[in-house]
Design an enzyme around this catalytic site. Structure first.
Site, PDB file in Angstrom:
ATOM      1  N   ARG A 181       0.825  -1.123  -0.227  1.00  0.00           N
ATOM      2  CA  ARG A 181       0.103   0.149   0.035  1.00  0.00           C
ATOM      3  C   ARG A 181       0.889   1.151  -0.042  1.00  0.00           C
ATOM      4  NH1 ARG A 181      -1.713   2.558   4.094  1.00  0.00           N
ATOM      5  NH2 ARG A 181      -1.725   0.782   5.703  1.00  0.00           N
ATOM      6  N   ASP A 193      -5.915  13.379 -18.378  1.00  0.00           N
ATOM      7  CA  ASP A 193      -6.077  12.169 -18.474  1.00  0.00           C
ATOM      8  C   ASP A 193      -5.467  11.733 -19.840  1.00  0.00           C
ATOM      9  OD1 ASP A 193      -7.163   9.654 -19.066  1.00  0.00           O
ATOM     10  OD2 ASP A 193      -9.068   9.904 -17.780  1.00  0.00           O
TER      11      ASP A 193
HETATM   12  C1  LIG Z   1     -11.588   3.626 -18.653  1.00  0.00           C
HETATM   13  C2  LIG Z   1     -11.098   5.154 -18.652  1.00  0.00           C
HETATM   14  C3  LIG Z   1     -10.761   5.685 -17.059  1.00  0.00           C
HETATM   15  C4  LIG Z   1     -11.120   4.749 -15.763  1.00  0.00           C
HETATM   16  O1  LIG Z   1     -10.224   3.714 -15.630  1.00  0.00           O
HETATM   17  P1  LIG Z   1     -10.678   2.460 -14.902  1.00  0.00           P
HETATM   18  O2  LIG Z   1      -9.422   1.603 -15.015  1.00  0.00           O
HETATM   19  O3  LIG Z   1     -11.817   1.923 -15.493  1.00  0.00           O
HETATM   20  O4  LIG Z   1     -10.767   2.684 -13.556  1.00  0.00           O
HETATM   21  C5  LIG Z   1     -10.455   6.925 -17.160  1.00  0.00           C
HETATM   22  N1  LIG Z   1     -10.290   7.594 -18.231  1.00  0.00           N
HETATM   23  C6  LIG Z   1     -10.560   7.266 -19.352  1.00  0.00           C
HETATM   24  C7  LIG Z   1     -10.284   8.229 -20.422  1.00  0.00           C
HETATM   25  C8  LIG Z   1     -10.897   5.982 -19.557  1.00  0.00           C
HETATM   26  O5  LIG Z   1     -11.298   5.613 -20.775  1.00  0.00           O
END
Ligand SMILES: *Cc1c(COP(=O)(O)O)cnc(C)c1O
Length: 388
Positions: free
Chosen positions: A48, A174
């Site tokens: 963790r 992201d």
């Molecule tokens: C799938 C996705 C997430 C979330 O990811 P998980 O692994 O499902 O928690 C976040 N941002 C984007 C652009 C995604 O496609």
């Protein structure tokens, strides 16, 4: 060997690997221990704490891929997103969030932030004015996602980085859709890169994981919150993810090339109204995409003519599977109207430019001719059932 000079496939195959001193095996050994002897105050290994040998190894690879100092692996993309945001936002703070972000991130912000007393605003669009006009006295973070889902619109990374610097904000992206193979936002001045490693990093639709890359200072701040929230990933899965990432550049480049070919083919197809792919000259953000992306990713969307039933088309596909997720080596398709954007009103969808005939296509590594043959027979089936 100077690691900063290594080519992308070498980075994917080698950087970070744990040396097997004992048996001289070719790959990183897997360390499943959840208990390690205490070394000193600075090194207390514990899963963790994100510092087991396998976690640290993969963190280094991700850091180098993202042109950053440090990296961390999480139990899911959402663990990476939520931990990163909460590391830089506290009660009374405000975050500017790009319009159209991943649904899970949207839900996290809208459902959880009010409980913490964190304020947020969503932009009206993707321009500098759209972001700048939402910045307030208490704004601490700008959060974006480019290319956007599902229309693959592009946000200007350099513009965001400059805006963040001017107002002393932390910029977070992201970077899941592009992956570090196609886009390294740190080169444009973005502070923190977040990934759902479930997608291109894993690439085989069999791992759920997340990742973050940033400067040492920023990672330390995320680590401090991460150890409290507890979103670490099992070492076995970390080890599997390391294996997946060895072929990441090979896969993503093949997928991106395939996507461009499919986008061009679809653009000429008489039953297709419109194709959304930033690698097409017809895309409104083509020039910007060329400036900040290497290839244009394996994701594209296209809109069928209104008299073609998208359901019949999708159900007729044999090679391309219907799927909610994306980025695997196998091609998948979904209808945003029926899935990711189903909870929006028809009006809001129309406002965002998401037609009922819009389909999002995650292009795999299959041969282009096989994908085209599959699409051709599905188009034929859909024409036979044409709505008249
Ligand atoms: C799938 C996705 C997430 C979330 O990811 P998980 O692994 O499902 O928690 C976040 N941002 C984007 C652009 C995604 O496609």
């Amino acid at each position: 060997m100077k690691t900063s000079k290594l080519g992308i496939n070498t980075v994917c195959a080698h950087v970070g690997e744990v040396k097997d001193e004992q048996f001289k095996g070719a790959i990183s050994p897997l360390f499943m221990s959840s208990s390690y002897a205490y070394e000193d105050v600075a090194v207390k290994r514990y899963p963790r704490y994100f510092n087991t040998p396998n976690q640290e190894a993969l963190g280094k690879k991700i850091a180098m891929l993202e042109h950053s100092e440090a990296g961390m692996i999480f139990g899911s993309g959402m663990a990476a997103v939520s931990t990163s945001l909460l590391a830089f936002l506290q009660k009374g703070d405000h975050v500017v969030v790009q319009k159209t972000i991943y649904g899970g991130t949207y839900n996290f912000i809208v459902e959880e932030f009010p409980k913490y007393g964190i304020e947020f605003s969503f932009t009206d669009g993707f321009s500098e004015a759209d972001f700048a006009s939402e910045i307030k006295e208490n704004t601490k973070v700008i959060y974006l996602e480019t290319p956007s889902n599902p229309l693959m619109l592009i946000t200007d990374l350099e513009m965001i980085a400059n805006l963040a610097k001017k107002h002393n904000l932390v910029s977070m992206i992201d970077n899941t859709f592009a992956s570090p193979i196609n886009q390294t936002p740190a080169d444009f001045g973005i502070d923190i890169m977040i990934h759902s490693a479930t997608k291109y990093m894993g690439g085989h639709s069999d791992i759920c994981a997340g990742a973050v890359a940033a400067s040492e200072v920023h990672i330390m701040r995320i680590w401090n919150v991460g150890k409290n929230l507890g979103g670490s990933l099992s070492d076995y899965t970390v080890w599997l993810l390391e294996r997946s990432m060895k072929t990441m550049a090979l896969r993503v480049n093949a997928q991106s090339k395939n996507a461009k070919r499919m986008a061009k083919w679809l653009e000429k197809h008489p039953l297709v109204a419109k194709v959304y792919y930033p690698g097409l000259k017809s895309h409104p953000d083509y020039e910007l995409a060329k400036k900040q992306m290497k290839r244009f990713s394996g994701m594209l969307s296209f809109e069928l003519l209104p008299d073609i039933d998208p359901d019949v088309f999708m159900k007729s596909l044999q090679l391309v599977k219907q799927s909610m997720s994306l980025a695997g080596v196998e091609s998948t398709i979904l209808s945003p109207t029926k899935t990711s954007h189903a909870l929006l009103s028809a009006e809001e969808r129309a406002h965002q430019g998401i037609a009922d005939g819009l389909l999002r296509f995650s292009v795999g590594i299959e041969e282009k001719n096989d994908l085209i043959a599959d699409f051709e027979q599905a188009f034929e089936a859909a024409v036979k059932k044409q709505v008249v």
